[in-house]
Design a protein around this motif. Structure first.
Motif, PDB file in Angstrom:
ATOM      1  N   LYS A   1       0.834  -1.203   0.000  1.00 49.50           N
ATOM      2  CA  LYS A   1       0.000   0.000   0.000  1.00 49.50           C
ATOM      3  C   LYS A   1       0.870   1.255   0.000  1.00 49.50           C
ATOM      4  O   LYS A   1       0.583   2.234  -0.713  1.00 49.50           O
ATOM      5  N   PHE A   2       1.934   1.231   0.792  1.00 50.26           N
ATOM      6  CA  PHE A   2       2.860   2.371   0.853  1.00 50.26           C
ATOM      7  C   PHE A   2       3.456   2.667  -0.520  1.00 50.26           C
ATOM      8  O   PHE A   2       3.504   3.815  -0.968  1.00 50.26           O
ATOM      9  N   LEU A   3       3.892   1.616  -1.227  1.00 48.21           N
ATOM     10  CA  LEU A   3       4.483   1.812  -2.545  1.00 48.21           C
ATOM     11  C   LEU A   3       3.455   2.315  -3.556  1.00 48.21           C
ATOM     12  O   LEU A   3       3.792   3.069  -4.474  1.00 48.21           O
ATOM     13  N   THR A   4       2.214   1.896  -3.395  1.00 51.46           N
ATOM     14  CA  THR A   4       1.161   2.361  -4.292  1.00 51.46           C
ATOM     15  C   THR A   4       0.968   3.868  -4.149  1.00 51.46           C
ATOM     16  O   THR A   4       0.709   4.571  -5.126  1.00 51.46           O
ATOM     17  N   VAL A   5       1.107   4.374  -2.911  1.00 51.97           N
ATOM     18  CA  VAL A   5       1.010   5.828  -2.677  1.00 51.97           C
ATOM     19  C   VAL A   5       2.311   6.516  -3.050  1.00 51.97           C
ATOM     20  O   VAL A   5       2.348   7.482  -3.811  1.00 51.97           O
ATOM     21  N   PHE A   6       3.418   5.989  -2.547  1.00 49.48           N
ATOM     22  CA  PHE A   6       4.722   6.635  -2.653  1.00 49.48           C
ATOM     23  C   PHE A   6       5.261   6.599  -4.084  1.00 49.48           C
ATOM     24  O   PHE A   6       5.970   7.502  -4.514  1.00 49.48           O
ATOM     25  N   GLY A   7       4.923   5.528  -4.842  1.00 47.73           N
ATOM     26  CA  GLY A   7       5.469   5.375  -6.177  1.00 47.73           C
ATOM     27  C   GLY A   7       4.512   5.729  -7.299  1.00 47.73           C
ATOM     28  O   GLY A   7       4.749   5.370  -8.448  1.00 47.73           O
ATOM     29  N   ASN A   8       3.441   6.429  -6.995  1.00 49.67           N
ATOM     30  CA  ASN A   8       2.463   6.794  -8.012  1.00 49.67           C
ATOM     31  C   ASN A   8       2.967   7.989  -8.810  1.00 49.67           C
ATOM     32  O   ASN A   8       3.144   9.069  -8.270  1.00 49.67           O
ATOM     33  N   PRO A   9       3.202   7.834 -10.144  1.00 52.74           N
ATOM     34  CA  PRO A   9       3.751   8.948 -10.913  1.00 52.74           C
ATOM     35  C   PRO A   9       2.794  10.126 -11.032  1.00 52.74           C
ATOM     36  O   PRO A   9       3.201  11.230 -11.369  1.00 52.74           O
ATOM     37  N   ASP A  10       1.498   9.902 -10.773  1.00 56.86           N
ATOM     38  CA  ASP A  10       0.520  10.989 -10.840  1.00 56.86           C
ATOM     39  C   ASP A  10       0.343  11.696  -9.499  1.00 56.86           C
ATOM     40  O   ASP A  10      -0.361  12.706  -9.419  1.00 56.86           O
ATOM     41  N   ALA A  11       0.948  11.157  -8.446  1.00 53.77           N
ATOM     42  CA  ALA A  11       0.814  11.777  -7.128  1.00 53.77           C
ATOM     43  C   ALA A  11       1.584  13.091  -7.092  1.00 53.77           C
ATOM     44  O   ALA A  11       2.692  13.195  -7.607  1.00 53.77           O
ATOM     45  N   LYS A  12       1.004  14.071  -6.478  1.00 53.94           N
ATOM     46  CA  LYS A  12       1.650  15.384  -6.395  1.00 53.94           C
ATOM     47  C   LYS A  12       2.502  15.421  -5.124  1.00 53.94           C
ATOM     48  O   LYS A  12       2.105  15.952  -4.099  1.00 53.94           O
ATOM     49  N   GLN A  13       3.688  14.831  -5.232  1.00 57.28           N
ATOM     50  CA  GLN A  13       4.565  14.772  -4.074  1.00 57.28           C
ATOM     51  C   GLN A  13       6.020  14.908  -4.494  1.00 57.28           C
ATOM     52  O   GLN A  13       6.418  14.478  -5.566  1.00 57.28           O
ATOM     53  N   LEU A  14       6.786  15.520  -3.615  1.00 55.87           N
ATOM     54  CA  LEU A  14       8.220  15.669  -3.790  1.00 55.87           C
ATOM     55  C   LEU A  14       8.894  15.032  -2.587  1.00 55.87           C
ATOM     56  O   LEU A  14       8.499  15.285  -1.441  1.00 55.87           O
ATOM     57  N   THR A  15       9.892  14.191  -2.835  1.00 58.07           N
ATOM     58  CA  THR A  15      10.663  13.584  -1.752  1.00 58.07           C
ATOM     59  C   THR A  15      12.084  14.120  -1.810  1.00 58.07           C
ATOM     60  O   THR A  15      12.733  14.072  -2.860  1.00 58.07           O
ATOM     61  N   VAL A  16      12.569  14.636  -0.694  1.00 58.80           N
ATOM     62  CA  VAL A  16      13.910  15.198  -0.609  1.00 58.80           C
ATOM     63  C   VAL A  16      14.748  14.370   0.354  1.00 58.80           C
ATOM     64  O   VAL A  16      14.399  14.225   1.531  1.00 58.80           O
ATOM     65  N   SER A  17      15.838  13.807  -0.158  1.00 57.44           N
ATOM     66  CA  SER A  17      16.818  13.129   0.681  1.00 57.44           C
ATOM     67  C   SER A  17      18.089  13.968   0.637  1.00 57.44           C
ATOM     68  O   SER A  17      18.895  13.876  -0.290  1.00 57.44           O
ATOM     69  N   ASN A  18      18.246  14.837   1.625  1.00 56.36           N
ATOM     70  CA  ASN A  18      19.370  15.775   1.637  1.00 56.36           C
ATOM     71  C   ASN A  18      20.541  15.144   2.391  1.00 56.36           C
ATOM     72  O   ASN A  18      20.574  15.107   3.614  1.00 56.36           O
ATOM     73  N   ILE A  19      21.508  14.633   1.627  1.00 51.92           N
ATOM     74  CA  ILE A  19      22.692  14.014   2.243  1.00 51.92           C
ATOM     75  C   ILE A  19      23.931  14.870   1.998  1.00 51.92           C
ATOM     76  O   ILE A  19      25.056  14.381   2.067  1.00 51.92           O
ATOM     77  N   SER A  20      23.716  16.156   1.746  1.00 53.78           N
ATOM     78  CA  SER A  20      24.826  17.034   1.378  1.00 53.78           C
ATOM     79  C   SER A  20      25.808  17.258   2.523  1.00 53.78           C
ATOM     80  O   SER A  20      26.942  17.680   2.286  1.00 53.78           O
ATOM     81  N   ARG A  21      25.379  16.984   3.752  1.00 51.49           N
ATOM     82  CA  ARG A  21      26.272  17.219   4.893  1.00 51.49           C
ATOM     83  C   ARG A  21      27.015  15.961   5.351  1.00 51.49           C
ATOM     84  O   ARG A  21      27.792  16.018   6.310  1.00 51.49           O
ATOM     85  N   LEU A  22      26.771  14.842   4.689  1.00 52.83           N
ATOM     86  CA  LEU A  22      27.499  13.634   5.054  1.00 52.83           C
ATOM     87  C   LEU A  22      28.958  13.744   4.619  1.00 52.83           C
ATOM     88  O   LEU A  22      29.287  14.419   3.649  1.00 52.83           O
ATOM     89  N   SER A  23      29.814  13.040   5.337  1.00 50.15           N
ATOM     90  CA  SER A  23      31.253  13.239   5.142  1.00 50.15           C
ATOM     91  C   SER A  23      31.888  12.280   4.145  1.00 50.15           C
ATOM     92  O   SER A  23      33.045  12.456   3.777  1.00 50.15           O
ATOM     93  N   PHE A  24      31.144  11.258   3.673  1.00 49.48           N
ATOM     94  CA  PHE A  24      31.795  10.298   2.773  1.00 49.48           C
ATOM     95  C   PHE A  24      32.137  10.905   1.420  1.00 49.48           C
ATOM     96  O   PHE A  24      32.885  10.319   0.641  1.00 49.48           O
ATOM     97  N   PHE A  25      31.614  12.091   1.127  1.00 46.62           N
ATOM     98  CA  PHE A  25      31.971  12.766  -0.118  1.00 46.62           C
ATOM     99  C   PHE A  25      33.444  13.164  -0.134  1.00 46.62           C
ATOM    100  O   PHE A  25      34.003  13.464  -1.183  1.00 46.62           O
ATOM    101  N   ASN A  26      34.070  13.182   1.047  1.00 45.03           N
ATOM    102  CA  ASN A  26      35.496  13.492   1.149  1.00 45.03           C
ATOM    103  C   ASN A  26      36.305  12.308   1.670  1.00 45.03           C
ATOM    104  O   ASN A  26      37.440  12.484   2.102  1.00 45.03           O
TER     105      ASN A  26
END
Length: 340
Positions: free
Chosen positions: A254-279
């Protein structure tokens, strides 16, 4: 986190090291059930440290104790599940069998390969320079009431508002007053249980819901303030409710049906810009380029550091027709550079 039938036989962790004449490339893939972004950050930094020092022991503590995590969380109390959990539980899977949800679930008529190929074509890249972040802050902070808002939170609001405009605009320029839109800002909840070196999946999505028409009429500062108001509602109960949902096969579908619906008006942000593995330095010096591929879910955006500049690079799964609308959106491109 559950895996569907199409992926249950695939390795949970994969790593390919490629030697080039001018350097080394590392391709690292890990299932979200093993570790989230912070867990990967811990693992890669430990690995890099051991490579540099020749040590066989990790430099920092590594915590795999999943049972302790649950004991630290305690039980979710009734009434604290949240509207998003209730919305997921209200899904009738029998009514979604004939619709292409965009998620790889048994109710989707397409094969997993078809879904994957479709979504991979929709990955685009944007950049926000440090100067543009400062400009967003400056333009909005002319009003003293919004001077406390961070540039990053204002950037969340900018992307949410312009993305929803691109998804929701009708030929006559009006919006359906009944439509609602969502933004999901993914957080680590390790601080709730005081296990900073916990490796496993410890994310809790924080959803904000607004009527589309109302959100489009709000100022950027007001949208950012609404996002901030919800981001401070993180609790042990909400996290337990979400983890319980992810462990149940039917509720996960059920979660994937909501979360993965291409017609759903939703934006998901995974902000990992402060993690240190980039260096992370494996003994060859800091990496010259690091990127992370977004989840193959419509509207999913990974926010990465803009190498050497202090800005943000955004790798975003967005449909081509919506991408064309975003590229021509002057309110977005005033601050955001389109890479591809």
């Amino acid at each position: 986190m559950l895996r569907d039938k199409s992926t249950e036989d695939l390795p949970l962790v994969q790593c390919v090291v490629t030697w080039h004449p001018d350097g080394v490339g590392i391709l690292f893939s890990i299932d979200h059930s093993i570790a989230d972004g912070v867990g990967v950050d811990i693992l890669l930094n430990q690995w890099a440290s051991m490579m540099r020092t020749g040590s066989e022991e990790p430099e920092l503590p590594v915590d795999y104790d999943h049972e302790a995590m649950y004991r630290g969380l305690g039980a979710a109390e009734d009434g604290e599940r949240g509207w998003f959990i209730d919305m997921v539980d209200s899904v009738d899977l029998d009514k979604t069998k004939d619709s292409a949800s965009g998620a790889i679930v048994e109710t989707d008529p397409r094969t997993p390969k078809q879904v994957e190929e479709s979504l991979r074509r929709n990955v685009h890249m944007f950049e926000i320079t440090p100067e543009s972040l400062a400009q967003i802050k400056s333009d909005v902070s002319a009003d003293d009431a919004s001077s406390h808002l961070s540039a990053i939170r204002l950037a969340y609001a900018l992307f949410w508002q312009r993305y929803m405009a691109s998804l929701s605009a009708k030929p006559n320029g009006h919006f359906d007053s009944k439509e609602v839109c969502l933004i999901n800002v993914i957080h680590s909840t390790r601080s709730l249980i005081n296990q900073p070196y916990y490796i496993g999946n410890a994310v809790c999505p924080l959803y904000v819901q607004l009527p589309v028409s109302q959100m489009q009429e709000m100022s950027l500062a007001a949208v950012a303030a609404e996002i901030g108001r919800h981001m401070h509602r993180q609790s042990k109960a909400s996290w337990v409710s979400f983890l319980d949902l992810m462990q149940d096969p039917v509720r996960y579908a059920k979660f994937l049906t909501v979360f993965g619906n291409p017609d759903a008006k939703q934006l998901t942000v995974s902000n990992i810009s402060r993690l240190s593995f980039f260096n992370a330095d494996f003994g060859f010096g800091p990496p010259c380029f690091v990127t992370v591929y977004p989840a193959l879910i419509p509207g999913f955006a990974v926010w990465l550091p803009l190498s050497g500049k202090g800005g943000i690079r955004i790798v975003w799964n967005v449909a081509d027709d919506v991408f064309k609308s975003l590229v021509s959106d002057q309110l977005l491109t005033k601050y955001v550079d389109v890479v591809f």
